[in-house]
Scaffold this motif. Structure first.
Motif, PDB file in Angstrom:
ATOM      1  N   ASP B  65       0.815  -1.228   0.000  1.00  0.00           N
ATOM      2  CA  ASP B  65       0.000   0.000   0.000  1.00  0.00           C
ATOM      3  C   ASP B  65       0.843   1.271   0.000  1.00  0.00           C
ATOM      4  OD1 ASP B  65       0.803  -0.563   2.596  1.00  0.00           O
ATOM      5  OD2 ASP B  65      -1.116  -0.072   3.528  1.00  0.00           O
ATOM      6  N   ALA B  69       1.620   4.130  -3.166  1.00  0.00           N
ATOM      7  CA  ALA B  69       1.385   5.573  -3.019  1.00  0.00           C
ATOM      8  C   ALA B  69       2.618   6.355  -3.483  1.00  0.00           C
ATOM      9  CB  ALA B  69       1.045   5.899  -1.567  1.00  0.00           C
ATOM     10  N   LYS B  82      -2.995   9.462 -15.442  1.00  0.00           N
ATOM     11  CA  LYS B  82      -3.488   8.350 -14.647  1.00  0.00           C
ATOM     12  C   LYS B  82      -4.382   7.406 -15.450  1.00  0.00           C
ATOM     13  CE  LYS B  82      -5.565   7.545 -10.207  1.00  0.00           C
ATOM     14  NZ  LYS B  82      -6.365   8.058  -9.111  1.00  0.00           N
ATOM     15  N   GLU B 116      -3.160  -6.419  -5.998  1.00  0.00           N
ATOM     16  CA  GLU B 116      -4.318  -6.332  -6.890  1.00  0.00           C
ATOM     17  C   GLU B 116      -5.355  -5.340  -6.351  1.00  0.00           C
ATOM     18  OE1 GLU B 116      -5.592 -10.375  -7.669  1.00  0.00           O
ATOM     19  OE2 GLU B 116      -3.647 -10.833  -8.573  1.00  0.00           O
ATOM     20  N   LEU B 117      -5.520  -5.360  -5.055  1.00  0.00           N
ATOM     21  CA  LEU B 117      -6.454  -4.442  -4.414  1.00  0.00           C
ATOM     22  C   LEU B 117      -6.013  -2.986  -4.604  1.00  0.00           C
ATOM     23  CD1 LEU B 117      -8.985  -4.753  -2.479  1.00  0.00           C
ATOM     24  CD2 LEU B 117      -7.390  -4.212  -0.631  1.00  0.00           C
ATOM     25  N   GLU B 118      -4.716  -2.746  -4.430  1.00  0.00           N
ATOM     26  CA  GLU B 118      -4.185  -1.386  -4.607  1.00  0.00           C
ATOM     27  C   GLU B 118      -4.394  -0.901  -6.038  1.00  0.00           C
ATOM     28  OE1 GLU B 118      -2.892   0.875  -2.402  1.00  0.00           O
ATOM     29  OE2 GLU B 118      -3.661  -0.578  -0.966  1.00  0.00           O
ATOM     30  N   LYS B 120      -6.600  -1.827  -8.136  1.00  0.00           N
ATOM     31  CA  LYS B 120      -8.035  -1.576  -8.325  1.00  0.00           C
ATOM     32  C   LYS B 120      -8.397  -0.214  -7.741  1.00  0.00           C
ATOM     33  CE  LYS B 120     -10.499  -5.356  -8.467  1.00  0.00           C
ATOM     34  NZ  LYS B 120     -11.045  -6.593  -7.887  1.00  0.00           N
ATOM     35  N   LYS B 121      -7.842   0.055  -6.565  1.00  0.00           N
ATOM     36  CA  LYS B 121      -8.108   1.319  -5.881  1.00  0.00           C
ATOM     37  C   LYS B 121      -7.694   2.515  -6.739  1.00  0.00           C
ATOM     38  CE  LYS B 121      -5.963   2.848  -2.064  1.00  0.00           C
ATOM     39  NZ  LYS B 121      -5.136   2.552  -0.866  1.00  0.00           N
ATOM     40  N   TYR B 122      -6.564   2.388  -7.424  1.00  0.00           N
ATOM     41  CA  TYR B 122      -6.100   3.474  -8.286  1.00  0.00           C
ATOM     42  C   TYR B 122      -6.715   3.402  -9.682  1.00  0.00           C
ATOM     43  CZ  TYR B 122      -2.546   4.746  -4.825  1.00  0.00           C
ATOM     44  OH  TYR B 122      -1.907   5.163  -3.689  1.00  0.00           O
ATOM     45  N   GLY B 123      -7.520   2.352  -9.922  1.00  0.00           N
ATOM     46  CA  GLY B 123      -8.171   2.205 -11.224  1.00  0.00           C
ATOM     47  C   GLY B 123      -7.208   1.885 -12.359  1.00  0.00           C
TER      48      GLY B 123
END
Lengths: 198, 160
Positions: B65, B69, B82, B116-118, B120-123
């Protein structure tokens, strides 16, 4: 925990005795002369581990034994693949090529070598500290050294910023190189040092 | 003349075409590769654990995570858009298995899930996930083409 220079010296002495035992065991097993470096004790940020083990994607045969007991830790013995082949050939008394990646006999022999080395190291550690320690069943991986070490460091899903370990180089004639490291778990270091009155 | 930029353990770097990013000896760690194919810039992070979970101090590039960032901030500062970003990941192996031990805490799998979650979070679309197995990987990432070369000792080499 903070480690003082004095404590590092004490750990180096533990390493000296333990690794001496291990080198003698290897020498007896292979019927060859085995030399041992003066152990180094490292308390370094884990990012610098590559300075100690060399190129991170070099293939090495790694035997990993967990140390169980009141002062638990991890013992790791690794050889470059060529050295591991020499060791296996010496044990089987053959020079036929063996594939360490797949040959179960060769893998089993290497695990046994690791078992003997680690057990002799632990005998010395137990005599010195009075803390009984037992080795787990050895595990073997033949692959990139960096990949294997990260798996060992991260096994519990945590990693301190500083890793402490005792590092000894073993070398035999002809052409056997190996490295033995012992990583005490965090609480163990305190117990080992305490048992020695430090 | 292209330069190969090495990313260490718990480290991240960015690059511009024609330079390549490299990280060696991924075991249960994961190499996250992100690039903007239009601007031909990108970055790579070599993460070791899933979540910083509020732990203070230490190296933020160690965790999925916090490393994401940092990497995203630096890629953005190079002018990357982005919405154009694409990701490929590799690593997350299980190098040892001890008989009789529970498999639920496999750190390689947890790392992959967290990454994978991260993403997804950032698209950011994840194009390739070469994860799992019980072998180490060395990866080269070309930020211009997005080609990811994955080298192993005994399981071949491929470009994805």
């Amino acid at each position: 925990m903070e480690v003082t220079q004095f404590q590092l010296d004490a750990l180096r002495e533990i390493g000296n005795i333990g690794s001496g035992n291990a080198a003698t065991a290897l020498s007896t097993l292979l019927q060859r002369r085995i030399d041992m470096s003066v152990p180094k004790v490292w308390a370094v940020p884990f990012e610098q581990v590559s300075d100690i083990v060399g190129q991170l994607d070099m293939p090495q045969a790694v035997i990993y034994v967990k140390v169980e007991g009141e002062a638990s830790g991890k013992a790791v013995f690794f050889f470059p693949v060529e050295s591991a082949e020499i060791v296996v050939h010496a044990l089987f008394g053959t020079s036929e090529p063996m594939d360490l990646y797949t040959d179960e006999m060769a893998q089993s022999a290497l695990k046994e070598v690791g078992n003997i080395l680690v057990s002799s190291f632990l005998v010395a550690l137990t005599q010195f500290s009075g803390i009984p320690l037992q080795p787990s069943v050895p595990a073997l991986a033949v692959d990139m050294i960096g990949a294997i070490l990260d798996a060992i460091f991260l096994e519990e899903g945590t990693l301190d910023d500083t890793v402490l370990f005792i590092d000894t180089q073993l070398s035999g004639i002809p052409k056997i190189e190996g490295q033995f490291i012992f990583l005490p778990d965090e609480g163990s270091l305190k117990k080992l040092l305490g048992a020695m009155g430090l | 003349m292209s330069v190969i930029i090495t990313v260490g353990m718990a480290d991240y770097k960015t690059a511009r075409s024609p330079d390549l990013l490299l990280t060696a000896g991924l075991g249960s760690c994961i190499g996250i590769c992100i690039h903007d194919p239009f601007l031909k810039v990108g970055g790579m992070a070599h993460i070791m654990l899933p979540m910083a979970s509020g732990s203070l101090g230490g190296n933020p590039a160690k965790y999925a995570d916090t490393a994401m960032a940092l990497l995203m901030k630096e890629i953005a500062s190079m002018g990357a858009n982005k919405s154009r970003l694409r990701a490929k990941i590799a690593g997350g192996a299980q190098m040892f298995s001890f008989p009789g031990k529970p498999q639920i805490l496999k750190i390689g799998d947890r790392n992959a899930e967290a990454v994978e979650l991260e993403l997804k979070k950032y698209g950011i679309p994840l194009l390739i996930a070469d994860i799992g197995g019980s072998f180490g990987r060395t990866i080269h990432f070309d930020v211009a083409t997005g080609d990811l070369r994955i080298r192993t000792i005994n399981h071949g080499e491929k470009v994805v």
